[in-house]
Every structure is written in C-alpha cells, then in structure tokens.
Scaffold this motif. Structure first.
Motif, PDB file in Angstrom:
ATOM      1  N   GLY A 195       0.717  -1.238  -0.045  1.00 26.28           N
ATOM      2  CA  GLY A 195       0.068  -0.129  -0.130  1.00 26.28           C
ATOM      3  C   GLY A 195       0.926   1.440  -0.010  1.00 26.28           C
ATOM      4  N   THR A 196       2.009   1.352  -0.356  1.00 23.67           N
ATOM      5  CA  THR A 196       2.922   2.089  -0.448  1.00 23.67           C
ATOM      6  C   THR A 196       2.778   3.191  -1.803  1.00 23.67           C
ATOM      7  N   PRO A 197       2.404   4.527  -1.595  1.00 27.34           N
ATOM      8  CA  PRO A 197       2.020   5.162  -2.651  1.00 27.34           C
ATOM      9  C   PRO A 197       3.026   5.363  -3.713  1.00 27.34           C
ATOM     10  N   ALA A 198       2.694   5.457  -4.775  1.00 24.29           N
ATOM     11  CA  ALA A 198       3.427   5.668  -5.971  1.00 24.29           C
ATOM     12  C   ALA A 198       4.557   6.703  -5.816  1.00 24.29           C
ATOM     13  N   ASP A 199       4.194   7.746  -5.560  1.00 22.11           N
ATOM     14  CA  ASP A 199       5.069   9.074  -5.319  1.00 22.11           C
ATOM     15  C   ASP A 199       5.680   8.953  -3.800  1.00 22.11           C
ATOM     16  N   SER A 200       5.907   8.044  -3.080  1.00 23.06           N
ATOM     17  CA  SER A 200       6.685   7.896  -2.134  1.00 23.06           C
ATOM     18  C   SER A 200       8.010   7.953  -2.309  1.00 23.06           C
ATOM     19  N   ALA A 201       8.947   8.168  -1.313  1.00 26.58           N
ATOM     20  CA  ALA A 201      10.459   8.043  -1.351  1.00 26.58           C
ATOM     21  C   ALA A 201      10.853   6.569  -2.117  1.00 26.58           C
ATOM     22  N   GLU A 202      10.178   5.575  -1.459  1.00 25.41           N
ATOM     23  CA  GLU A 202      10.538   4.205  -1.800  1.00 25.41           C
ATOM     24  C   GLU A 202      10.455   3.741  -3.196  1.00 25.41           C
ATOM     25  N   ALA A 203       9.229   4.305  -3.657  1.00 23.66           N
ATOM     26  CA  ALA A 203       8.882   4.112  -5.178  1.00 23.66           C
ATOM     27  C   ALA A 203       9.688   5.013  -6.132  1.00 23.66           C
ATOM     28  N   LYS A 204       9.978   6.210  -5.530  1.00 27.14           N
ATOM     29  CA  LYS A 204      10.706   7.018  -6.522  1.00 27.14           C
ATOM     30  C   LYS A 204      12.298   6.088  -6.811  1.00 27.14           C
ATOM     31  N   ALA A 205      12.734   5.583  -5.338  1.00 29.74           N
ATOM     32  CA  ALA A 205      14.139   5.070  -5.413  1.00 29.74           C
ATOM     33  C   ALA A 205      13.869   3.910  -6.461  1.00 29.74           C
ATOM     34  N   VAL A 206      12.867   3.377  -6.672  1.00 29.09           N
ATOM     35  CA  VAL A 206      12.852   2.216  -7.605  1.00 29.09           C
ATOM     36  C   VAL A 206      12.891   2.591  -8.950  1.00 29.09           C
ATOM     37  N   ALA A 207      12.202   3.758  -9.184  1.00 30.55           N
ATOM     38  CA  ALA A 207      12.092   4.365 -10.662  1.00 30.55           C
ATOM     39  C   ALA A 207      13.415   4.943 -10.902  1.00 30.55           C
ATOM     40  N   ALA A 208      14.250   5.396  -9.990  1.00 34.25           N
ATOM     41  CA  ALA A 208      15.637   5.817 -10.449  1.00 34.25           C
ATOM     42  C   ALA A 208      16.361   4.521 -10.875  1.00 34.25           C
ATOM     43  N   ASP A 209      16.313   3.496 -10.195  1.00 30.41           N
ATOM     44  CA  ASP A 209      17.074   2.180 -10.725  1.00 30.41           C
ATOM     45  C   ASP A 209      16.274   1.905 -11.837  1.00 30.41           C
ATOM     46  N   HIS A 210      15.184   2.081 -12.133  1.00 28.70           N
ATOM     47  CA  HIS A 210      14.572   1.603 -13.501  1.00 28.70           C
ATOM     48  C   HIS A 210      15.351   2.583 -14.493  1.00 28.70           C
ATOM     49  N   CYS A 211      15.350   3.721 -14.173  1.00 24.44           N
ATOM     50  CA  CYS A 211      16.132   4.578 -15.427  1.00 24.44           C
ATOM     51  C   CYS A 211      17.557   4.343 -15.277  1.00 24.44           C
ATOM     52  N   ALA A 212      17.940   3.846 -14.608  1.00 19.20           N
ATOM     53  CA  ALA A 212      19.589   3.510 -14.379  1.00 19.20           C
ATOM     54  C   ALA A 212      19.742   2.049 -15.195  1.00 19.20           C
ATOM     55  N   HIS A 213      18.755   1.123 -15.319  1.00 19.12           N
ATOM     56  CA  HIS A 213      18.619   0.036 -15.840  1.00 19.12           C
ATOM     57  C   HIS A 213      18.609   0.101 -17.486  1.00 19.12           C
ATOM     58  N   ILE A 214      17.570   1.064 -17.590  1.00 18.12           N
ATOM     59  CA  ILE A 214      17.606   1.394 -19.148  1.00 18.12           C
ATOM     60  C   ILE A 214      18.684   2.096 -19.520  1.00 18.12           C
ATOM     61  N   SER A 215      19.418   2.928 -18.832  1.00 16.25           N
ATOM     62  CA  SER A 215      20.422   3.719 -19.276  1.00 16.25           C
ATOM     63  C   SER A 215      21.624   2.751 -19.373  1.00 16.25           C
ATOM     64  N   ALA A 216      21.890   1.773 -18.479  1.00 19.90           N
ATOM     65  CA  ALA A 216      22.965   0.950 -18.731  1.00 19.90           C
ATOM     66  C   ALA A 216      22.772  -0.284 -19.880  1.00 19.90           C
ATOM     67  N   ARG A 217      21.595  -0.527 -20.222  1.00 19.12           N
ATOM     68  CA  ARG A 217      21.250  -1.487 -21.051  1.00 19.12           C
ATOM     69  C   ARG A 217      20.960  -1.142 -22.419  1.00 19.12           C
ATOM     70  N   TYR A 218      20.152   0.150 -22.677  1.00 17.04           N
ATOM     71  CA  TYR A 218      19.564   0.567 -23.890  1.00 17.04           C
ATOM     72  C   TYR A 218      20.326   1.628 -24.315  1.00 17.04           C
ATOM     73  N   TYR A 219      20.036   2.987 -23.570  1.00 18.14           N
ATOM     74  CA  TYR A 219      20.308   4.232 -23.991  1.00 18.14           C
ATOM     75  C   TYR A 219      20.412   5.119 -22.770  1.00 18.14           C
ATOM     76  N   ASP A 220      21.102   6.405 -22.979  1.00 15.59           N
ATOM     77  CA  ASP A 220      21.188   7.119 -21.877  1.00 15.59           C
ATOM     78  C   ASP A 220      19.945   7.854 -21.569  1.00 15.59           C
ATOM     79  N   ALA A 221      18.950   7.587 -20.636  1.00 18.27           N
ATOM     80  CA  ALA A 221      17.716   8.023 -20.457  1.00 18.27           C
ATOM     81  C   ALA A 221      17.678   9.069 -19.448  1.00 18.27           C
ATOM     82  N   SER A 222      17.226  10.357 -19.951  1.00 17.53           N
ATOM     83  CA  SER A 222      17.115  11.395 -19.185  1.00 17.53           C
ATOM     84  C   SER A 222      15.490  11.451 -18.409  1.00 17.53           C
ATOM     85  N   PRO A 223      15.341  11.973 -17.528  1.00 20.12           N
ATOM     86  CA  PRO A 223      14.196  12.218 -16.741  1.00 20.12           C
ATOM     87  C   PRO A 223      12.955  12.668 -17.907  1.00 20.12           C
ATOM     88  N   GLU A 224      13.370  13.343 -18.687  1.00 25.97           N
ATOM     89  CA  GLU A 224      12.282  13.625 -19.748  1.00 25.97           C
ATOM     90  C   GLU A 224      11.900  12.526 -20.833  1.00 25.97           C
TER      91      GLU A 224
END
Length: 267
Positions: A195-224
C-alpha cells in the motif's frame, strides 16, 4: 569473558577472536563490519579492547540472516536502523525478489528438463513439441515490436545508441537484462502490495533504478525520456498488458512512480 558494564551488573561478552570462532567469520570481516558501522562492539575495557555483548551477537545474527537473503551490507545497516515498519517493508521487497528468482530458476529447470526428455527420446530439439519449444523461448524475444520501434524512433540518438548496444547481446545477455527488469518489477509490486504510494520516496527510488537499468542496457535515459516512456506504458494498451503480466496494476503504478521521480528532478 565477563566484564563490568555498570556498577552492579556483570554481562557476558566476547572478544573479536571469540566471535570469529563462534560464527566462522574472519576477524577481518568483523573489523570491516565495525568500520562501516554495521556492527560495532558495545563495550570497551579499561585496556581499550572492544568487546561484543549479547545484544551485539543478536544484531550479528540478523546481519548474517539478511546477508543470506541477498541484502547488500549498506542496505542491511539501513534496515536494522530503520524506523518501525521499515524492516517489514524491506523484507516484503526481498521476499518478492526471491520469489521472482525462484520463478526464473524453476523456468530454467523446466527448460533443461524439456531438453533432457527430448534427448532421452533420441529426438533432439527439432522434435520437441510446440509447447516445449514455446516454453524454451518464451523469455527471449528481443526483436518484439522492432519494426514499430524503428518506425517511431529510428532517427533518434537514443534508438541508434540502443541498436548498437543490443546488436552485441547474446541470448544470455538478454536473459540477464530480463532478470534485472523482473527484479525492478518485483520491487514495484512489493510496494504496491504494502500500500505504499507511487509518489513515495521508496517508489521513486525504484524509479531511479529503473532509469539506471535502461541507461545501462539500452540508451542514456534522461528524466524527460523516462517521462515519455512512463506515459506510454499506460497510454498504449499493448504496453500496459505486457507489463501487467508481471502483476495487475503494475503498469499504472510504475508509470506513476517514474512520473513522480521525473517531476522531482525537473523542479
């Protein structure tokens, strides 16, 4: 060894060497735990020696238990020192990751057994049933939507960068990429389940790792760029359906988490 820890009480304690013998850890490892603040002996003798108390050994037992579950040392320290509820959340996440790992291991075992049974029949892979073949290749589909991707983003630097990187990937590489993404999905799902909100610090930390995954495996992904992807996950039913195969509502939750993370960085 017994030492005075107060004016009227005596408590059992252990030297680093004694703890090393008890736990089969090296003295060097215990010193490292001390250096990083993960496990510091609570008592210091008049001669300056540091001793472990019963409470210290209880903490060490928890450290070793979390290490066995696959937690990195930095995260173990964070979990043990977290506010009430933090340890439960961390365990939920780790359980989800272990379940995903178990699922992948079972899938690999099932595939190996299918090959073995075909070989025992003297038939080989070409004579395996369609169902067996489908199971064998179900998790390996790097070219899916390739034509559409080329049409939509073929002129972009991100697409070109991704094309160069992925052209060198073997099947083993793709399996590793998929495992990394599944681990990220498992973390989202654990937060959803708690029941953790999607805009919580915990969820945003996963989103940051999601971005890092895409940047490492596919292309440099900006927040935009991540914002554009997140919007597509819920705007395109095909992406929504594919993501939600890992868990109902995952597409919407991960999209909201990434959007919250991106908005925070763009402020």
């Amino acid at each position: 060894m017994e030492v005075k820890t107060g004016k009227t009480t005596t408590e059992q304690s252990w030297t680093v060497g004694e703890v090393a013998l008890l736990t089969r850890l090296s003295i060097r490892t215990l010193h490292h735990y001390d250096d990083i603040g993960l496990l510091r002996p609570s008592v210091r003798t008049e001669a300056g020696y540091r001793l472990y108390t019963t409470a210290d050994l209880a903490r060490l037992w928890r450290v070793l238990s979390y290490r066995e579950l696959g937690f990195p040392l930095a995260e173990i320290a964070h979990v043990l020192d977290a506010q009430p509820g933090g340890e439960v959340q961390a365990l939920r996440t780790q359980v989800a990751l272990l379940q995903e790992k178990q699922r992948r291991t079972q899938s690999t075992l099932d595939t190996a057994l299918a090959y073995l049974h075909a070989a025992e029949r003297g038939e080989g892979i070409l004579n395996m049933t369609n169902a067996e073949l489908k199971d064998s290749f179900d998790s390996f589909d790097p070219a899916k939507h390739e034509a559409e991707a080329r049409q939509r983003w073929g002129d972009s630097d991100a697409y070109k960068q991704s094309a160069v990187r992925t052209s060198r990937y073997t099947r083993a590489d793709w399996e590793e990429v998929r495992a990394e993404l599944n681990a990220i999905y498992a973390r989202y799902l654990a937060l959803m389940g708690a029941g953790t909100p999607a805009d919580s610090a915990e969820a945003k930390a996963v989103a940051a790792d999601h971005c890092a995954h895409i940047s490492a495996r596919y292309y440099d992904a900006s927040p935009e760029m991540m914002r554009g992807l997140a919007e597509m996950w819920v705007a395109d039913d095909r992406f929504t359906h594919n993501i939600d195969r890992a868990g109902e509502g995952l597409a919407a939750y991960s999209s909201a988490a990434v959007l919250a993370w991106a908005s925070e960085l763009e402020e």
